[in-house]
Write an enzyme that holds these catalytic residues in place. Structure first.
Site, PDB file in Angstrom:
ATOM      1  N   ASP A   1       4.193  -0.118   6.641  1.00 14.67           N
ATOM      2  CA  ASP A   1       2.994   0.148   7.422  1.00 14.67           C
ATOM      3  C   ASP A   1       3.409   0.716   8.771  1.00 14.67           C
ATOM      4  O   ASP A   1       4.563   0.602   9.189  1.00 14.67           O
ATOM      5  CB  ASP A   1       2.208  -1.152   7.618  1.00 14.67           C
ATOM      6  CG  ASP A   1       0.747  -0.920   7.961  1.00 14.67           C
ATOM      7  OD1 ASP A   1       0.358   0.246   8.189  1.00 14.67           O
ATOM      8  OD2 ASP A   1      -0.010  -1.908   8.008  1.00 14.67           O
TER       9      ASP A   1
ATOM     10  N   CYS B   1      -7.114  -3.622   0.783  1.00 19.27           N
ATOM     11  CA  CYS B   1      -6.961  -4.861   1.547  1.00 19.27           C
ATOM     12  C   CYS B   1      -8.144  -5.073   2.486  1.00 19.27           C
ATOM     13  O   CYS B   1      -8.813  -4.127   2.905  1.00 19.27           O
ATOM     14  CB  CYS B   1      -5.662  -4.814   2.358  1.00 19.27           C
ATOM     15  SG  CYS B   1      -5.141  -6.449   2.940  1.00 19.27           S
TER      16      CYS B   1
END
Length: 222
Positions: free
Chosen positions: A134, A15
């Site tokens: 996360d 990402c």
């Protein structure tokens, strides 16, 4: 008779791309998905023009994920109308109905800390293509390089298919095998762990990261 392993290989998403050359290099090294950040407060933020240059550089069969944080519908649709996004990733406090209101599959990110109910989050976003786990931070929405206690996933009874879980937060080549051994997730998502600076990806680090994921998969198939 040939016997094939039933173990699904671990998928890799990277990402926070900001440069087309970095995205192309990652694709050629075997990454499954690239993430583009459409959150103006992020150091890895890209605008529509930058995103189109990056996606134009990609070869076929690489999934493009667009990351949003508490954006409104107009903003999301404007980007969808101008950038070839395959999957949406919502990294804020978006409700399930909002996440489902676009003509794309979506991933919902959950910031995890002690006491987080991961199973409840999976039930809340049960129509998500996957749940990205996360590390929790009071002010940041990902890309912090922080880890959470991966054993929480094992203790919660999570498997790598029900639903597809994506592990993020503080991953790098040095720890991804340990993370996968502990968490047994469907996919991993890395950003800062393959960078020389925010948004600047390092092809050597990407190769090392993918090699370690592949090494884990091989050990599980024998």
């Amino acid at each position: 008779m040939t016997v094939y392993s039933t173990k699904t290989r671990t998928r890799v998403k990277i990402c926070g791309f900001t440069r087309p050359g970095d995205a192309l290099a990652a694709a050629m090294l075997g990454v499954d998905a690239i993430g583009l950040v459409f959150f103006h407060k992020s150091m890895r933020h890209v605008n529509i023009e930058q995103a189109r240059v990056i996606t134009d550089a990609l070869p076929p069969f690489v999934t493009v994920v667009g990351l949003f944080v508490n954006s409104d519908s107009y903003t999301v649709n404007e980007i969808l109308n101008n950038v070839p996004i395959d999957v949406l990733q919502f990294h804020g406090e978006e409700h399930q109905a909002f996440c489902s209101s676009f003509d794309r599959p979506y991933i919902k990110a959950v910031r995890v800390r002690q006491g987080s109910d991961i199973i409840q989050a999976a039930q809340t976003y049960k129509n998500a293509q996957g749940l990205l786990l996360d590390a929790w931070h009071p002010d940041e929405h990902g890309g912090t390089g922080l880890q959470f206690d991966w054993s929480m996933l094992k203790n919660a009874g999570i498997t790598n298919n029900e639903p597809p879980f994506i592990l993020a937060g503080g991953l790098c080549a040095a720890n991804v095998c340990m993370a996968l051994e502990t968490a047994r997730v469907y996919a991993v998502d890395v950003s800062s762990g393959v960078e020389t600076d925010k948004g600047i990806k390092d092809s050597t680090k990407i190769q090392e990261f993918i090699n370690e994921v592949n090494r884990f998969d091989i050990t599980q198939s024998v």
